[in-house]
Design an enzyme around this catalytic site. Structure first.
Site, PDB file in Angstrom:
ATOM      1  N   ASP A 206     -29.185  30.868 -15.841  1.00 19.72           N
ATOM      2  CA  ASP A 206     -29.428  30.957 -17.278  1.00 19.72           C
ATOM      3  C   ASP A 206     -30.857  31.359 -17.590  1.00 19.72           C
ATOM      4  O   ASP A 206     -31.129  31.897 -18.668  1.00 19.72           O
ATOM      5  CB  ASP A 206     -29.149  29.600 -17.942  1.00 19.72           C
ATOM      6  CG  ASP A 206     -27.679  29.403 -18.251  1.00 19.72           C
ATOM      7  OD1 ASP A 206     -26.925  30.385 -18.188  1.00 19.72           O
ATOM      8  OD2 ASP A 206     -27.287  28.258 -18.548  1.00 19.72           O
TER       9      ASP A 206
ATOM     10  N   HIS B  49     -23.376  22.598 -24.149  1.00 16.58           N
ATOM     11  CA  HIS B  49     -23.580  23.749 -25.040  1.00 16.58           C
ATOM     12  C   HIS B  49     -22.855  23.568 -26.360  1.00 16.58           C
ATOM     13  O   HIS B  49     -23.399  23.829 -27.429  1.00 16.58           O
ATOM     14  CB  HIS B  49     -23.058  25.030 -24.376  1.00 16.58           C
ATOM     15  CG  HIS B  49     -24.080  25.789 -23.607  1.00 16.58           C
ATOM     16  ND1 HIS B  49     -25.195  26.334 -24.175  1.00 16.58           N
ATOM     17  CD2 HIS B  49     -24.137  26.115 -22.291  1.00 16.58           C
ATOM     18  CE1 HIS B  49     -25.907  26.953 -23.249  1.00 16.58           C
ATOM     19  NE2 HIS B  49     -25.282  26.833 -22.103  1.00 16.58           N
TER      20      HIS B  49
ATOM     21  N   GLN C 277     -22.544  23.005 -18.898  1.00 20.29           N
ATOM     22  CA  GLN C 277     -21.860  23.870 -19.867  1.00 20.29           C
ATOM     23  C   GLN C 277     -21.296  23.054 -21.021  1.00 20.29           C
ATOM     24  O   GLN C 277     -21.304  23.495 -22.172  1.00 20.29           O
ATOM     25  CB  GLN C 277     -20.738  24.647 -19.182  1.00 20.29           C
ATOM     26  CG  GLN C 277     -21.227  25.638 -18.156  1.00 20.29           C
ATOM     27  CD  GLN C 277     -22.320  26.533 -18.704  1.00 20.29           C
ATOM     28  OE1 GLN C 277     -22.088  27.347 -19.588  1.00 20.29           O
ATOM     29  NE2 GLN C 277     -23.526  26.391 -18.194  1.00 20.29           N
TER      30      GLN C 277
ATOM     31  N   HIS D  70      -7.003  78.364 -26.072  1.00 22.91           N
ATOM     32  CA  HIS D  70      -7.619  77.814 -24.862  1.00 22.91           C
ATOM     33  C   HIS D  70      -7.449  78.811 -23.704  1.00 22.91           C
ATOM     34  O   HIS D  70      -8.404  79.124 -22.981  1.00 22.91           O
ATOM     35  CB  HIS D  70      -6.956  76.480 -24.470  1.00 22.91           C
ATOM     36  CG  HIS D  70      -7.423  75.297 -25.256  1.00 22.91           C
ATOM     37  ND1 HIS D  70      -7.185  75.167 -26.593  1.00 22.91           N
ATOM     38  CD2 HIS D  70      -8.113  74.184 -24.866  1.00 22.91           C
ATOM     39  CE1 HIS D  70      -7.692  74.013 -27.021  1.00 22.91           C
ATOM     40  NE2 HIS D  70      -8.269  73.403 -25.994  1.00 22.91           N
TER      41      HIS D  70
ATOM     42  N   GLU E  61       0.711  74.241 -21.911  1.00 20.63           N
ATOM     43  CA  GLU E  61       0.581  73.299 -23.027  1.00 20.63           C
ATOM     44  C   GLU E  61       0.735  73.981 -24.387  1.00 20.63           C
ATOM     45  O   GLU E  61       0.694  73.320 -25.423  1.00 20.63           O
ATOM     46  CB  GLU E  61      -0.781  72.590 -22.959  1.00 20.63           C
ATOM     47  CG  GLU E  61      -0.883  71.633 -21.779  1.00 20.63           C
ATOM     48  CD  GLU E  61      -2.150  70.801 -21.798  1.00 20.63           C
ATOM     49  OE1 GLU E  61      -3.062  71.106 -22.605  1.00 20.63           O
ATOM     50  OE2 GLU E  61      -2.242  69.844 -21.013  1.00 20.63           O
TER      51      GLU E  61
ATOM     52  N   SER F 169     -18.832  28.949 -24.096  1.00 24.00           N
ATOM     53  CA  SER F 169     -19.323  28.968 -22.726  1.00 24.00           C
ATOM     54  C   SER F 169     -18.381  28.205 -21.800  1.00 24.00           C
ATOM     55  O   SER F 169     -17.637  27.320 -22.230  1.00 24.00           O
ATOM     56  CB  SER F 169     -20.723  28.348 -22.669  1.00 24.00           C
ATOM     57  OG  SER F 169     -21.282  28.501 -21.400  1.00 24.00           O
TER      58      SER F 169
ATOM     59  N   GLU G  92     -16.466  32.495 -16.788  1.00 26.41           N
ATOM     60  CA  GLU G  92     -17.760  33.097 -17.120  1.00 26.41           C
ATOM     61  C   GLU G  92     -18.756  32.838 -15.990  1.00 26.41           C
ATOM     62  O   GLU G  92     -19.398  33.750 -15.486  1.00 26.41           O
ATOM     63  CB  GLU G  92     -18.263  32.488 -18.422  1.00 26.41           C
ATOM     64  CG  GLU G  92     -19.660  32.967 -18.834  1.00 26.41           C
ATOM     65  CD  GLU G  92     -20.192  32.183 -20.026  1.00 26.41           C
ATOM     66  OE1 GLU G  92     -21.151  32.680 -20.650  1.00 26.41           O
ATOM     67  OE2 GLU G  92     -19.677  31.100 -20.335  1.00 26.41           O
ATOM     68  N   HIS G  93     -18.913  31.583 -15.622  1.00 27.36           N
ATOM     69  CA  HIS G  93     -19.768  31.181 -14.492  1.00 27.36           C
ATOM     70  C   HIS G  93     -18.888  30.570 -13.419  1.00 27.36           C
ATOM     71  O   HIS G  93     -18.019  29.754 -13.733  1.00 27.36           O
ATOM     72  CB  HIS G  93     -20.792  30.132 -14.917  1.00 27.36           C
ATOM     73  CG  HIS G  93     -21.599  30.486 -16.121  1.00 27.36           C
ATOM     74  ND1 HIS G  93     -21.278  30.036 -17.393  1.00 27.36           N
ATOM     75  CD2 HIS G  93     -22.720  31.246 -16.255  1.00 27.36           C
ATOM     76  CE1 HIS G  93     -22.167  30.492 -18.253  1.00 27.36           C
ATOM     77  NE2 HIS G  93     -23.045  31.240 -17.603  1.00 27.36           N
TER      78      HIS G  93
END
Length: 429
Positions: free
Chosen positions: A361, A262, A259, A420, A415, A237, A327-328
């Site tokens: 959160d 964590h 954070q 096709h 091609e 985190s 992340e944040h």
């Protein structure tokens, strides 16, 4: 805690190290995780039970012991304190309301020549959700993973969570009951990812696996990707804070620590053009640390992976934060919305002095499963579309084939794909 400025001689080297903050030695653990996956694929429940004994410290006496009884989850919910139960419902309602706004729709478009083009959006049949339960249990992560899957319309949801010493977290069980989840298994780590990816006698094979975890979980998700889909490969985190003189140093310090507590590998980074604020935050961090029950974890994180950077201008600060792609990201300035157009990369952006990351959160509503380690440059937060897939719809009329078929046939001819070309020409007038 690293304290530096962009004018420091060694800043470029220091900042380059910060950009590597989320790197995990996946190569080192790949052999171990690969072995775990191989055992699960070959031995299924027998391997799962053996891994639980090895990693979680208890021995399942039967395959049935792997599953958490729904009645146990109901009892945990009913035993909740009334205030906590109310808070859990508030979080559920807000998260669901936010994710319902994300729901994509199927669409069709009809052209004048009768061509119908469109997109059909459908949920996956079965989703596997991994909910961590090592250093701490996270009922909030259960809500954040289950709710978007339910909003997407997934019919079957499988939850795996480690239960060290066979002691499930009561609040996690209560959250499972609130969400109406019944397929919950006491399996963690790489074993859980493998079991959901390939199925066992007890744990169903899923189509997509979401949820955060440690390096073994992240590595397992990377290794099974392709056999199943995954949300992202999440690392430790992290939080980034952009702040000016209008910010409260005490608030910023505790937000950085929110954070750090964590995990020892978490990163907390403040970038500000205000040296006065930077120095005050540095002091307040130490004051706050002495009050935290998880001081050892938070202190290790802050000392080894935390940083305060003083810039010449806010413009320079924003540029550095975009490189970090946190992340944040908290924007604690006198005009946060004025900076918003200049912020390019962040998992979630928290604007203003009264919007701490922690509110996101739990009860704000947006998902807290977010890209880490700079991957916000190309990953999005977990959302409803992680549990859905899109099918293109194409329906041509005879008039449409006559109108644009020649262009298609010519490209196919160029091609060298004759079949096709002819499959179009045989339908043309």
């Amino acid at each position: 805690m690293l304290f530096t400025s962009t004018s420091a001689e060694d800043f470029d080297a220091v900042f380059s190290a910060l950009l590597e903050r989320g790197k995990m030695d996946i190569e080192h653990v790949s052999k171990i995780v690969g072995g775990i996956i191989k055992e699960i694929r070959e031995e299924k429940n027998a391997a799962v039970r053996r891994h639980i004994e090895r990693f979680d410290g208890w021995t399942p006496q039967s395959d049935a012991a792997l599953r958490i009884d729904p009645e146990t989850m109901r009892s945990a919910y009913e035993a909740l304190d009334a205030t906590l139960k109310k808070s859990l419902h508030l979080a559920y309602d807000r998260i669901r309301a936010y994710h319902e706004k994300q729901l994509p729709k199927s669409w069709f478009d009809t052209e004048a020549n009768g061509t119908i083009l469109g997109q059909k959006v459908t949920p996956v049949d079965r989703a596997g959700l991994y909910i961590p339960g090592g250093k701490a249990a996270y009922p909030s992560s259960l809500l954040m993973n289950v709710i978007p899957a339910q909003v997407a319309g997934v019919e079957e949801i499988v939850v795996c969570t480690p239960t060290p010493d066979d002691e499930p977290n009561a609040l996690l069980l209560a959250a499972c009951h609130l969400c109406g989840v019944s397929n919950v298994f006491k399996v963690g780590g790489a074993s859980a990812i493998a079991a959901m990816a390939y199925g066992t006698e007890t744990i169903p094979k899923v189509d997509v696996i979401t949820g955060p975890g440690n390096i073994f979980v992240a590595t397992a998700k990377k290794l099974v990707f392709g056999d199943v889909n995954i949300d992202m490969i999440a690392g430790p985190s992290e939080i980034g804070v952009l702040a000016d003189d209008s910010a409260d140093a005490r608030h910023i310090a505790i937000d950085l620590l929110s954070q750090a507590e964590h995990d020892e590998m978490a990163s907390s980074i403040l970038i500000t053009p205000s040296r006065k604020l930077a120095e005050a935050v540095n002091v307040e961090i130490e004051n706050w640390l002495q009050t935290l029950p998880r001081e050892r974890i938070a202190r290790t994180s802050i000392e080894e992976r935390g940083a305060i950077i003083v810039t010449e201008t806010m413009h320079e600060a924003v540029g550095l934060m975009n490189e970090i792609a946190p992340e944040h990201l908290e924007v604690a300035t006198d005009d946060p919305f004025g900076l918003l157009p200049h912020i390019k990369h962040a998992g979630a952006i928290f604007l203003g002095h009264n919007t701490p990351e922690a509110i996101g959160d739990y009860v704000a509503g947006p998902n807290h499963t977010l890209p880490t380690g700079g991957t916000a440059k190309f990953y999005s937060p977990l959302n409803v579309e992680n549990f859905m897939k899109k099918s293109s719809i194409i329906a041509f009329s005879k008039a449409a084939v006559d109108e644009i078929g020649e262009a298609c046939a010519q490209i196919a001819h160029t091609e060298g794909l004759t079949a096709h070309e002819q499959s179009v020409r045989v339908r043309m007038s």
